[in-house]
Design an enzyme around this catalytic site. Structure first.
Site, PDB file in Angstrom:
ATOM      1  N   HIS A  62       0.820  -1.571  -0.057  1.00  0.00           N
ATOM      2  CA  HIS A  62      -0.385  -0.063  -0.629  1.00  0.00           C
ATOM      3  C   HIS A  62       0.540   1.325   0.027  1.00  0.00           C
ATOM      4  CE1 HIS A  62      -3.024  -3.001   2.366  1.00  0.00           C
ATOM      5  NE2 HIS A  62      -3.411  -2.289   1.195  1.00  0.00           N
ATOM      6  N   TYR A 132       1.900   1.702  13.398  1.00  0.00           N
ATOM      7  CA  TYR A 132       2.121   2.579  12.705  1.00  0.00           C
ATOM      8  C   TYR A 132       2.505   3.448  12.915  1.00  0.00           C
ATOM      9  CZ  TYR A 132       1.116  -1.200   8.929  1.00  0.00           C
ATOM     10  OH  TYR A 132       0.812  -2.446   7.906  1.00  0.00           O
TER      11      TYR A 132
END
Length: 180
Positions: A62, A132
């Site tokens: 991604h 993240y």
């Protein structure tokens, strides 16, 4: 923190330098001043957690194209992953090259992924959580991706995924795939 270069410009391995005593250990995981001193200014504005109950789960690859590009600091806080960064910056000398690191709760290692570089991972054990830290904040509706097994990239995954989202499995071949 210790910053180590990878074969992809701007992608860095970030290792912690824990301070240990009889109570255990304490380590800084992110510091804007230390990132700036290392030549990679980064002040995350968003933190996300990916929970993955099964080994063999693949997420990615991604990215968010400009002008919504993201910089990410990724680390496994439980379990282990094979973490991949793929250079999609057309003006980069490492365009379409990839690098990977094993990130685990035990090694506390992180991968710093700059804007323009796609990211994905394969879980290597069950019950793996991935943290993240992102800047700027995610912009819904601007997601993009490339297929994990596209021949244009020839990523050497340690195993085939056993679980993958249809979106991730269905990305079309990259235009450069026909060159291979």
């Amino acid at each position: 923190m210790r910053f180590s270069s990878t074969p992809i410009a701007g992608v860095m391995v970030v290792d912690v330098e824990p301070h240990e005593d009889e109570r255990g250990a304490f380590a800084r995981l992110q510091c804007p001043d230390e990132f700036a001193e290392a030549g990679h200014p980064f002040a995350p504005v968003q933190t996300s957690l990916s929970r993955n109950p099964r080994a063999g789960a693949l997420r990615g690859l991604h990215y968010q194209p400009a002008p919504h590009g993201e910089t990410k600091l990724v680390r496994a806080v439980r379990g282990r992953i094979f973490d991949v960064a793929l250079d999609l910056r057309a003006d980069s000398p490492t365009y379409l090259r990839w690098t990977a690191e094993e990130l685990s709760a035990d090694n506390a290692r992180a991968l710093f992924i700059p804007e323009g570089v796609a990211h994905g991972f394969l879980t290597l054990e069950p019950d793996t959580d991935v943290l993240y830290q992102i800047s700027p904040a995610f912009q819904p509706g601007h997601e993009a991706g490339v297929r994990w097994n596209d021949p244009a990239f020839a990523i050497a995954w340690p195993a085939a995924p056993t679980l993958i989202a249809s979106r991730d499995a269905g990305y079309p071949d990259h235009p450069r795939s026909s060159d291979h």
